[in-house]
Design a protein around this motif. Sequence first.
Motif, PDB file in Angstrom:
ATOM      1  N   ALA A 160       0.774  -1.233  -0.217  1.00  0.00           N
ATOM      2  CA  ALA A 160       0.015  -0.033   0.052  1.00  0.00           C
ATOM      3  C   ALA A 160       0.884   1.273   0.055  1.00  0.00           C
ATOM      4  N   GLY A 161       2.099   1.254   0.869  1.00  0.00           N
ATOM      5  CA  GLY A 161       2.722   2.400   0.775  1.00  0.00           C
ATOM      6  C   GLY A 161       3.631   2.631  -0.594  1.00  0.00           C
ATOM      7  N   ALA A 162       4.017   1.527  -1.067  1.00  0.00           N
ATOM      8  CA  ALA A 162       4.370   1.444  -2.528  1.00  0.00           C
ATOM      9  C   ALA A 162       3.433   2.283  -3.545  1.00  0.00           C
ATOM     10  N   ILE A 163       2.275   1.763  -3.529  1.00  0.00           N
ATOM     11  CA  ILE A 163       1.301   2.243  -4.325  1.00  0.00           C
ATOM     12  C   ILE A 163       0.812   3.725  -4.407  1.00  0.00           C
ATOM     13  N   PHE A 164       0.830   4.074  -2.981  1.00  0.00           N
ATOM     14  CA  PHE A 164       0.629   5.507  -2.525  1.00  0.00           C
ATOM     15  C   PHE A 164       1.675   6.553  -3.042  1.00  0.00           C
ATOM     16  N   THR A 165       2.904   5.970  -2.791  1.00  0.00           N
ATOM     17  CA  THR A 165       4.196   6.905  -3.302  1.00  0.00           C
ATOM     18  C   THR A 165       4.302   7.091  -4.850  1.00  0.00           C
ATOM     19  N   ILE A 166       4.000   6.042  -5.389  1.00  0.00           N
ATOM     20  CA  ILE A 166       4.100   5.972  -6.861  1.00  0.00           C
ATOM     21  C   ILE A 166       3.062   6.924  -7.496  1.00  0.00           C
ATOM     22  N   ALA A 167       1.739   6.699  -6.956  1.00  0.00           N
ATOM     23  CA  ALA A 167       0.567   7.709  -7.286  1.00  0.00           C
ATOM     24  C   ALA A 167       0.572   8.924  -6.862  1.00  0.00           C
ATOM     25  N   ARG A 168       1.159   9.395  -5.995  1.00  0.00           N
ATOM     26  CA  ARG A 168       1.581  10.677  -5.369  1.00  0.00           C
ATOM     27  C   ARG A 168       2.449  11.417  -6.427  1.00  0.00           C
ATOM     28  N   LYS A 169       3.459  10.862  -6.842  1.00  0.00           N
ATOM     29  CA  LYS A 169       4.461  11.200  -7.750  1.00  0.00           C
ATOM     30  C   LYS A 169       3.911  11.326  -9.020  1.00  0.00           C
ATOM     31  N   GLY A 170       3.156  10.703  -9.501  1.00  0.00           N
ATOM     32  CA  GLY A 170       2.676  10.533 -10.791  1.00  0.00           C
ATOM     33  C   GLY A 170       1.510  11.552 -11.364  1.00  0.00           C
ATOM     34  N   LEU A 171       0.783  12.000 -10.210  1.00  0.00           N
ATOM     35  CA  LEU A 171      -0.236  12.832 -10.663  1.00  0.00           C
ATOM     36  C   LEU A 171       0.345  14.314 -11.373  1.00  0.00           C
ATOM     37  N   PRO A 172       1.406  14.997 -10.740  1.00  0.00           N
ATOM     38  CA  PRO A 172       1.694  16.154 -11.377  1.00  0.00           C
ATOM     39  C   PRO A 172       2.328  15.897 -12.753  1.00  0.00           C
ATOM     40  N   LEU A 173       2.883  14.839 -12.733  1.00  0.00           N
ATOM     41  CA  LEU A 173       3.668  14.339 -14.171  1.00  0.00           C
ATOM     42  C   LEU A 173       2.267  14.063 -15.196  1.00  0.00           C
ATOM     43  N   PHE A 174       1.397  13.450 -14.932  1.00  0.00           N
ATOM     44  CA  PHE A 174       0.113  13.261 -15.712  1.00  0.00           C
ATOM     45  C   PHE A 174      -0.302  14.496 -16.375  1.00  0.00           C
ATOM     46  N   LYS A 175      -0.638  15.615 -15.335  1.00  0.00           N
ATOM     47  CA  LYS A 175      -0.957  16.871 -15.516  1.00  0.00           C
ATOM     48  C   LYS A 175      -0.236  17.665 -16.704  1.00  0.00           C
ATOM     49  N   ALA A 176       1.330  17.421 -16.611  1.00  0.00           N
ATOM     50  CA  ALA A 176       2.050  18.125 -17.266  1.00  0.00           C
ATOM     51  C   ALA A 176       1.996  17.307 -18.789  1.00  0.00           C
ATOM     52  N   MET A 177       1.604  16.260 -18.746  1.00  0.00           N
ATOM     53  CA  MET A 177       1.775  15.586 -20.195  1.00  0.00           C
ATOM     54  C   MET A 177       0.579  16.134 -20.903  1.00  0.00           C
ATOM     55  N   GLN A 178      -0.440  16.127 -20.314  1.00  0.00           N
ATOM     56  CA  GLN A 178      -1.744  16.850 -21.069  1.00  0.00           C
ATOM     57  C   GLN A 178      -1.470  18.359 -21.477  1.00  0.00           C
ATOM     58  N   THR A 179      -0.859  18.889 -20.804  1.00  0.00           N
ATOM     59  CA  THR A 179      -0.757  20.143 -21.025  1.00  0.00           C
ATOM     60  C   THR A 179       0.427  20.417 -22.187  1.00  0.00           C
ATOM     61  N   LYS A 180       1.367  19.538 -22.117  1.00  0.00           N
ATOM     62  CA  LYS A 180       2.368  19.552 -23.259  1.00  0.00           C
ATOM     63  C   LYS A 180       2.025  18.734 -24.458  1.00  0.00           C
ATOM     64  N   LEU A 181       0.980  17.903 -24.333  1.00  0.00           N
ATOM     65  CA  LEU A 181       0.181  17.315 -25.588  1.00  0.00           C
ATOM     66  C   LEU A 181      -0.542  18.492 -26.226  1.00  0.00           C
ATOM     67  N   ASP A 182      -1.186  19.331 -25.509  1.00  0.00           N
ATOM     68  CA  ASP A 182      -2.038  20.297 -26.013  1.00  0.00           C
ATOM     69  C   ASP A 182      -0.961  21.330 -26.820  1.00  0.00           C
ATOM     70  N   LYS A 183       0.312  21.316 -26.322  1.00  0.00           N
ATOM     71  CA  LYS A 183       1.101  22.349 -27.059  1.00  0.00           C
ATOM     72  C   LYS A 183       1.858  21.933 -28.287  1.00  0.00           C
ATOM     73  N   LEU A 184       1.903  20.388 -28.156  1.00  0.00           N
ATOM     74  CA  LEU A 184       2.643  19.728 -29.380  1.00  0.00           C
ATOM     75  C   LEU A 184       1.384  19.824 -30.533  1.00  0.00           C
ATOM     76  N   ASN A 185       0.273  19.634 -29.985  1.00  0.00           N
ATOM     77  CA  ASN A 185      -0.999  19.791 -30.999  1.00  0.00           C
ATOM     78  C   ASN A 185      -1.157  21.020 -31.860  1.00  0.00           C
ATOM     79  N   ARG A 186      -0.779  22.254 -30.674  1.00  0.00           N
ATOM     80  CA  ARG A 186      -0.940  23.367 -31.260  1.00  0.00           C
ATOM     81  C   ARG A 186       0.112  23.776 -32.420  1.00  0.00           C
ATOM     82  N   VAL A 187       1.420  23.305 -32.065  1.00  0.00           N
ATOM     83  CA  VAL A 187       2.512  23.702 -32.947  1.00  0.00           C
ATOM     84  C   VAL A 187       2.240  23.065 -34.290  1.00  0.00           C
ATOM     85  N   THR A 188       1.721  21.557 -34.106  1.00  0.00           N
ATOM     86  CA  THR A 188       1.612  20.918 -35.395  1.00  0.00           C
ATOM     87  C   THR A 188       0.470  21.620 -36.233  1.00  0.00           C
ATOM     88  N   ARG A 189      -0.446  21.927 -35.630  1.00  0.00           N
ATOM     89  CA  ARG A 189      -1.636  22.472 -36.282  1.00  0.00           C
ATOM     90  C   ARG A 189      -1.373  23.585 -36.980  1.00  0.00           C
TER      91      ARG A 189
END
Length: 575
Positions: free
Chosen positions: A167-196
Amino acid sequence: MLRLFRFLKPFRMTVLLVLVLTFFQVLSELYLPTLMADIVDLGIVQADIPYILKIGGLMLLVTAGGALCSVIAGFLSSKVASGFGKDLRSRIFTHVESFSLREFDQIGTASLITRTTNDITQIQQVLMMMLRMAVMAPMMCIGGVIMALSRDARLSWVIVAIIPILAGAIFTIARKGLPLFKAMQTKLDKLNRVTRENLTGIRVIRSFNRVGHEKKRFDFANRDLMDTGIRVNRLMAAMMPTMMLVLNFSTIAIVWFGGIRIDHGNMQVGDLMAFIQYAMQIMFSLIMLSVIFVMIPRASVSANRVREVLDLVPEITDAPQVREADGMKGTVEFRDVTFSYPGAEKPALSHISFRANPGEVTAIIGGTGSGKSTLIHLIPRFHDVDSGSVRVDGVDVREMSQETLRAKIGLVPQKAVLFTGTVAENIRYGKESATDEEIRHAAEIAQAAPFIAEMKDGYQSLISQGGTNVSGGQKQRLSIARALVRRPEIYIFDDSFSALDFKTDANLRRALKQETADSTLLIVAQRVSTVMDADRIIVLDEGKIAGIGTHHELMKTCDVYREIVSSQLSEEEIA
């Protein structure tokens, strides 16, 4: 994300069936170790072959039943997730269609495309996993714990000791992953904008030799997304070895302490084998939960982005009680209209007042940035005025339904837009029920018939995406034909003759005069020759009316108009 699950309402019976099938699948998997223990303790130890065959056959039946439940549940969960994604995409598309230009600017076209496609796909994938794993894992974990306790309660302390570590390992990984997932979607927006931007502006990019610069822009956005993706995948890659390491050590501990208990006569070999199986089921259920906990943060980010779109209330909406026109047909009136763009330092239009009547041609002319296009965009209510009112047929456009208002208008935009399809389909876009004869007539008036006749398949010739296989002048004429086939009460031409040669321009205006004799015409133009014959010319200067009148009247009274005329016509032509 839970708020989006209201779109699961049409599938609630299917979801219930998936839960029932998953429950029976879990029961079958929990029953198998018990049967195996019986084979070992009662069949193999006592050399009872008929009993072994009997229990073995029962195991095959239980396995087959569990597999059947698993297949059906998997099929149904995929069907539910796909239907959910379809409904959600349709809902977003319909909602976005109601946005005013301000909402489009607020979110951005590239981001809207990403939210409608990639973000919904993320939610759809997690939903499918949740319908299976999120239901199966708790059932398996709780059932495994109960069955393990029934085999040997004291040996279960090994599982109790292992669960907090997982449970501790799962919680640690999920906590660190959330900000990165947010950043990925924002950067995907940017890539789509540049491509378009690169795809839509390829002609400009090549003409200014900026291919290398744009490649660097794309590479930067692409590498930025890749780096974040690598960090996410590195984090996820560390999860599975950690889980398996804990799992293997727990197996060693169970075998070690189980062997001691067998040696002391407190446990049978079959019970130990069953206990190991239940421990594996508990651990794997926790691993399944860890995968879900890793996927949920990313889906949660996507769900929030989708919800932002759905929660965004369009600025321009129909009034609670709409009004109908009071008998006038095609009259357009501006009463002391002032309008500012969001964040602008000064109004784009200030105190604009005029009236355009059916059977008249009202032309609007002025320098670049004087507010010509802004003015005519207020008529179909692409924007709402800050003060004053725009009236069509005597009714404030804010009190009319948008559908009724726009049905009265045939707009030819400044930038001609064509859609993928045939020439006939593009013209028929203005009036879905238009006959072939109406389409041909509109094309003739728009001076488009000659070049259409030269095309390989005539009116059935295909227009490529964005109209790249026709010239700028041909695009404008097809756009004009699209407005003409509608036969509206009000025609608005937003600098729609700029790509036409003078001869075609003159022929078109001559044909328009006969075709639109009973309609109101508003023409935005840069050329003086286009507006000279208008019944009324409105001269705009920095968002204000500098003069209203005919060509001859304005030549006497309006300095701004005289400057425009002298910059385009020779002294002989002016005379």
